[in-house]
Scaffold this motif. Structure first.
Motif, PDB file in Angstrom:
ATOM      1  N   THR A 113       0.805  -1.230   0.000  1.00 41.55           N
ATOM      2  CA  THR A 113       0.000   0.000   0.000  1.00 41.55           C
ATOM      3  C   THR A 113       0.833   1.272   0.000  1.00 41.55           C
ATOM      4  OG1 THR A 113      -0.199  -0.300   2.399  1.00 41.55           O
ATOM      5  CG2 THR A 113      -2.055  -1.016   1.058  1.00 41.55           C
ATOM      6  N   GLY A 114       2.158   1.150   0.184  1.00 44.88           N
ATOM      7  CA  GLY A 114       3.028   2.302   0.049  1.00 44.88           C
ATOM      8  C   GLY A 114       2.905   3.323   1.161  1.00 44.88           C
ATOM      9  N   ALA A 115       3.502   4.464   0.912  1.00 42.21           N
ATOM     10  CA  ALA A 115       3.459   5.589   1.844  1.00 42.21           C
ATOM     11  C   ALA A 115       3.297   6.864   1.039  1.00 42.21           C
ATOM     12  CB  ALA A 115       4.732   5.650   2.684  1.00 42.21           C
ATOM     13  N   SER A 116       2.736   7.862   1.656  1.00 42.50           N
ATOM     14  CA  SER A 116       2.520   9.141   0.978  1.00 42.50           C
ATOM     15  C   SER A 116       3.367  10.219   1.639  1.00 42.50           C
ATOM     16  CB  SER A 116       1.041   9.539   1.044  1.00 42.50           C
ATOM     17  OG  SER A 116       0.236   8.560   0.427  1.00 42.50           O
ATOM     18  N   ALA A 117       4.081  10.990   0.825  1.00 40.62           N
ATOM     19  CA  ALA A 117       4.886  12.088   1.361  1.00 40.62           C
ATOM     20  C   ALA A 117       3.975  13.156   1.944  1.00 40.62           C
ATOM     21  CB  ALA A 117       5.764  12.685   0.268  1.00 40.62           C
ATOM     22  N   LYS A 118       4.400  13.726   3.057  1.00 40.74           N
ATOM     23  CA  LYS A 118       3.664  14.847   3.645  1.00 40.74           C
ATOM     24  C   LYS A 118       4.128  16.141   2.979  1.00 40.74           C
ATOM     25  CE  LYS A 118       3.248  12.675   8.208  1.00 40.74           C
ATOM     26  NZ  LYS A 118       3.636  12.787   9.633  1.00 40.74           N
ATOM     27  N   TYR A 119       3.184  17.025   2.727  1.00 41.09           N
ATOM     28  CA  TYR A 119       3.500  18.313   2.115  1.00 41.09           C
ATOM     29  C   TYR A 119       3.020  19.448   3.003  1.00 41.09           C
ATOM     30  CZ  TYR A 119       4.929  15.924  -2.133  1.00 41.09           C
ATOM     31  OH  TYR A 119       5.599  15.128  -3.028  1.00 41.09           O
ATOM     32  N   LEU A 120       3.453  20.655   2.668  1.00 38.24           N
ATOM     33  CA  LEU A 120       3.114  21.817   3.477  1.00 38.24           C
ATOM     34  C   LEU A 120       1.663  22.251   3.292  1.00 38.24           C
ATOM     35  CD1 LEU A 120       6.352  23.905   2.806  1.00 38.24           C
ATOM     36  CD2 LEU A 120       5.838  22.520   4.831  1.00 38.24           C
ATOM     37  N   GLY A 121       1.101  21.929   2.122  1.00 41.35           N
ATOM     38  CA  GLY A 121      -0.286  22.302   1.864  1.00 41.35           C
ATOM     39  C   GLY A 121      -0.445  23.655   1.199  1.00 41.35           C
ATOM     40  N   LEU A 122       0.617  24.190   0.608  1.00 43.27           N
ATOM     41  CA  LEU A 122       0.537  25.481  -0.075  1.00 43.27           C
ATOM     42  C   LEU A 122       0.038  25.288  -1.505  1.00 43.27           C
ATOM     43  CD1 LEU A 122       4.046  26.867   0.950  1.00 43.27           C
ATOM     44  CD2 LEU A 122       1.856  27.426   2.023  1.00 43.27           C
ATOM     45  N   PRO A 123      -0.857  26.151  -1.978  1.00 43.88           N
ATOM     46  CA  PRO A 123      -1.299  26.059  -3.379  1.00 43.88           C
ATOM     47  C   PRO A 123      -0.138  26.140  -4.364  1.00 43.88           C
ATOM     48  CG  PRO A 123      -2.736  27.531  -2.138  1.00 43.88           C
ATOM     49  CD  PRO A 123      -1.584  27.190  -1.235  1.00 43.88           C
ATOM     50  N   SER A 124       0.852  27.005  -4.078  1.00 47.59           N
ATOM     51  CA  SER A 124       1.998  27.153  -4.978  1.00 47.59           C
ATOM     52  C   SER A 124       2.868  25.901  -4.963  1.00 47.59           C
ATOM     53  CB  SER A 124       2.829  28.377  -4.589  1.00 47.59           C
ATOM     54  OG  SER A 124       3.216  28.317  -3.222  1.00 47.59           O
ATOM     55  N   GLU A 125       2.884  25.209  -3.836  1.00 52.51           N
ATOM     56  CA  GLU A 125       3.630  23.953  -3.742  1.00 52.51           C
ATOM     57  C   GLU A 125       3.027  22.918  -4.681  1.00 52.51           C
ATOM     58  OE1 GLU A 125       4.827  21.260   0.112  1.00 52.51           O
ATOM     59  OE2 GLU A 125       2.729  21.838  -0.138  1.00 52.51           O
ATOM     60  N   GLU A 126       1.714  22.855  -4.681  1.00 50.69           N
ATOM     61  CA  GLU A 126       1.014  21.921  -5.561  1.00 50.69           C
ATOM     62  C   GLU A 126       1.197  22.322  -7.025  1.00 50.69           C
ATOM     63  OE1 GLU A 126      -3.521  20.160  -6.211  1.00 50.69           O
ATOM     64  OE2 GLU A 126      -3.028  21.311  -4.424  1.00 50.69           O
ATOM     65  N   ALA A 127       1.157  23.629  -7.288  1.00 52.18           N
ATOM     66  CA  ALA A 127       1.279  24.112  -8.667  1.00 52.18           C
ATOM     67  C   ALA A 127       2.635  23.771  -9.270  1.00 52.18           C
ATOM     68  CB  ALA A 127       1.050  25.621  -8.711  1.00 52.18           C
ATOM     69  N   TYR A 128       3.685  23.751  -8.433  1.00 45.28           N
ATOM     70  CA  TYR A 128       5.033  23.505  -8.957  1.00 45.28           C
ATOM     71  C   TYR A 128       5.552  22.110  -8.614  1.00 45.28           C
ATOM     72  CZ  TYR A 128       5.389  28.308 -10.480  1.00 45.28           C
ATOM     73  OH  TYR A 128       5.183  29.496 -11.136  1.00 45.28           O
ATOM     74  N   TYR A 129       4.643  21.212  -8.247  1.00 44.92           N
ATOM     75  CA  TYR A 129       5.052  19.838  -8.001  1.00 44.92           C
ATOM     76  C   TYR A 129       5.610  19.245  -9.294  1.00 44.92           C
ATOM     77  CZ  TYR A 129       4.978  14.981  -6.528  1.00 44.92           C
ATOM     78  OH  TYR A 129       5.348  13.699  -6.228  1.00 44.92           O
ATOM     79  N   ASN A 130       6.792  18.652  -9.183  1.00 48.13           N
ATOM     80  CA  ASN A 130       7.514  18.106 -10.343  1.00 48.13           C
ATOM     81  C   ASN A 130       8.009  19.186 -11.299  1.00 48.13           C
ATOM     82  OD1 ASN A 130       8.001  15.370 -10.146  1.00 48.13           O
ATOM     83  ND2 ASN A 130       5.946  14.805 -10.786  1.00 48.13           N
ATOM     84  N   LYS A 131       7.902  20.428 -10.886  1.00 46.19           N
ATOM     85  CA  LYS A 131       8.465  21.534 -11.663  1.00 46.19           C
ATOM     86  C   LYS A 131       9.487  22.283 -10.815  1.00 46.19           C
ATOM     87  CE  LYS A 131       4.152  22.294 -14.260  1.00 46.19           C
ATOM     88  NZ  LYS A 131       3.071  23.283 -14.545  1.00 46.19           N
ATOM     89  N   GLY A 132      10.055  21.561  -9.870  1.00 48.57           N
ATOM     90  CA  GLY A 132      10.991  22.157  -8.926  1.00 48.57           C
ATOM     91  C   GLY A 132      10.694  21.770  -7.501  1.00 48.57           C
ATOM     92  N   VAL A 133       9.460  21.358  -7.228  1.00 49.94           N
ATOM     93  CA  VAL A 133       9.073  20.874  -5.898  1.00 49.94           C
ATOM     94  C   VAL A 133       9.149  19.354  -5.899  1.00 49.94           C
ATOM     95  CG1 VAL A 133       7.210  20.689  -4.212  1.00 49.94           C
ATOM     96  CG2 VAL A 133       7.601  22.853  -5.393  1.00 49.94           C
ATOM     97  N   SER A 134       9.839  18.806  -4.913  1.00 49.79           N
ATOM     98  CA  SER A 134      10.039  17.363  -4.826  1.00 49.79           C
ATOM     99  C   SER A 134      10.008  16.932  -3.372  1.00 49.79           C
ATOM    100  CB  SER A 134      11.387  16.981  -5.456  1.00 49.79           C
ATOM    101  OG  SER A 134      11.718  15.639  -5.173  1.00 49.79           O
ATOM    102  N   ALA A 135       9.731  15.652  -3.155  1.00 47.71           N
ATOM    103  CA  ALA A 135       9.796  15.081  -1.810  1.00 47.71           C
ATOM    104  C   ALA A 135      10.873  14.015  -1.716  1.00 47.71           C
ATOM    105  CB  ALA A 135       8.438  14.498  -1.410  1.00 47.71           C
ATOM    106  N   CYS A 136      11.798  13.992  -2.684  1.00 49.08           N
ATOM    107  CA  CYS A 136      12.834  12.951  -2.681  1.00 49.08           C
ATOM    108  C   CYS A 136      14.109  13.465  -3.330  1.00 49.08           C
ATOM    109  CB  CYS A 136      12.340  11.696  -3.398  1.00 49.08           C
ATOM    110  SG  CYS A 136      13.545  10.354  -3.422  1.00 49.08           S
ATOM    111  N   ALA A 137      15.102  13.787  -2.487  1.00 52.27           N
ATOM    112  CA  ALA A 137      16.364  14.299  -3.010  1.00 52.27           C
ATOM    113  C   ALA A 137      17.134  13.231  -3.778  1.00 52.27           C
ATOM    114  CB  ALA A 137      17.221  14.847  -1.867  1.00 52.27           C
ATOM    115  N   VAL A 138      17.094  11.994  -3.289  1.00 50.06           N
ATOM    116  CA  VAL A 138      17.813  10.922  -3.975  1.00 50.06           C
ATOM    117  C   VAL A 138      17.230  10.708  -5.372  1.00 50.06           C
ATOM    118  CG1 VAL A 138      18.381   8.465  -3.927  1.00 50.06           C
ATOM    119  CG2 VAL A 138      18.490   9.810  -1.828  1.00 50.06           C
ATOM    120  N   CYS A 139      15.889  10.848  -5.486  1.00 49.60           N
ATOM    121  CA  CYS A 139      15.228  10.672  -6.783  1.00 49.60           C
ATOM    122  C   CYS A 139      15.551  11.819  -7.739  1.00 49.60           C
ATOM    123  CB  CYS A 139      13.713  10.594  -6.608  1.00 49.60           C
ATOM    124  SG  CYS A 139      13.127   9.440  -5.351  1.00 49.60           S
TER     125      CYS A 139
END
Length: 319
Positions: A113-139
């Motif tokens: 079932t995996g795990a889900s990364a926790k985020y800050l909940g900012l609209p701009s964070e969601e807007a730039y997800y995978n456009k500079g916002v990431s939850a995995c530095a190794v990735c």
């Protein structure tokens, strides 16, 4: 409620679930997979995967999961799109209810079932997800080689991500909400002794800044002085933890304080006989596609051996 039987039920998809399905189906165990609410898991929200062996030119995350799914289906995995909404591990065989509609009675269960990364909940964070916002530095850290980045968080994960990125990036800002870190002393020392990591204490993120296509900065505020600062960064890494998707198992399976399932060392075995945990649901350390796939293989092999020990021939198990 309608019931059906299965030798192997795989709860969840992603690298762990699909790998378990490939092994279980090739072993003639006729697995049923219930994908969960996000078929393919976290990789379906990842643009470029460049660190999985066998893809020398990299691959788009969703396409990679399509490849995994096709391989599982090729060997006969019965893939169902839906959610396991409850389980009953109090007796044997085990029971799982799908979408509150029907029940699968399973001789063995593999949890993916995996795990889900926790985020800050900012609209701009969601807007730039995978456009500079990431939850995995190794990735994703490699994409920011030679660029300035920010990491938000104060625990071991944030400290690890910051020190990892410091090897790639000229400047790493570590944004810590309090005046101290929660990370272990050795990790704090490592951060503070890394010259190109600048720790901003009592700092919270107000907004991710960008040009519409990519992150260009982050607006932060000191929660003691209310002073605002715009940081020029190309990458923004959120490292405030992950939540394993394991709530439905809490009445039956041993887990740590965060909800990661506990397995017997060197195996995928949980405390309940015939129930096996794989992937990020049981991995708070590595959380990589390749390690998830590895434990998916372990789960299927453990399930196969368990069924053999139960002296269940495949033909008998389906009766």
């Amino acid at each position: 409620m309608e019931q059906e039987k299965a030798k192997v039920l795989i709860i969840g998809s992603g690298p762990a679930g699909y790998t378990a399905a490939i092994y279980a189906s090739r072993a003639g165990l006729d697995p049923i997979m219930v994908t969960g609410g996000e078929p393919g898991g976290q990789l379906t929200t990842t643009n470029d995967v460049e660190n999985y062996p066998g893809y020398p030119d990299g691959i788009n995350g969703p396409q990679m999961m399509v490849d995994f799914q096709k391989q599982a289906e090729r060997f006969g995995t019965d893939i169902r799109y839906g959610m396991v909404t409850s389980v009953d591990f109090s007796g044997y065989p085990h029971k799982a209810v799908v979408d509150d509609k029907y029940e699968i009675i399973a001789d063995s269960i593999i949890i993916a079932t995996g795990a889900s990364a926790k985020y800050l909940g900012l609209p701009s964070e969601e807007a730039y997800y995978n456009k500079g916002v990431s939850a995995c530095a190794v990735c994703d850290g490699f994409f920011y080689k030679g660029k300035n980045v920010a990491v938000v968080g104060g625990g071991d994960t944030a400290a690890e991500e910051a020190t990892y990125l410091a090897n790639l990036c000229p400047k790493v800002y570590l944004l810590v909400r309090r005046d101290e870190m929660r990370a272990s002393q050795i990790m704090q020392k490592r951060v503070l002794n890394t010259p190109n990591i600048e720790v901003l204490w009592n700092t919270e993120t107000e907004e991710i800044l960008g040009d519409g296509d990519n992150v260009t900065g982050a607006r932060v505020v000191n929660n003691q002085t209310n002073e605002k600062t715009d940081l020029e960064v190309d990458g923004f890494f959120v490292a405030i933890g992950h939540k394993p998707n394991t709530d439905i198992f809490k009445d039956y399976l041993d887990m740590d304080e965060t909800g990661y399932l506990k397995v017997k060392p060197g195996s995928s075995k949980t405390n309940v006989e015939g129930v096996f945990a794989t992937g990020d649901a049981a991995d708070r350390v590595y959380r990589q596609a390749v390690t998830a796939a590895g434990t998916g293989c372990m789960g299927a092999l453990d399930a196969e051996r368990f069924l053999q020990e139960k002296e269940m021939e495949p033909a008998e198990a389906s009766n």
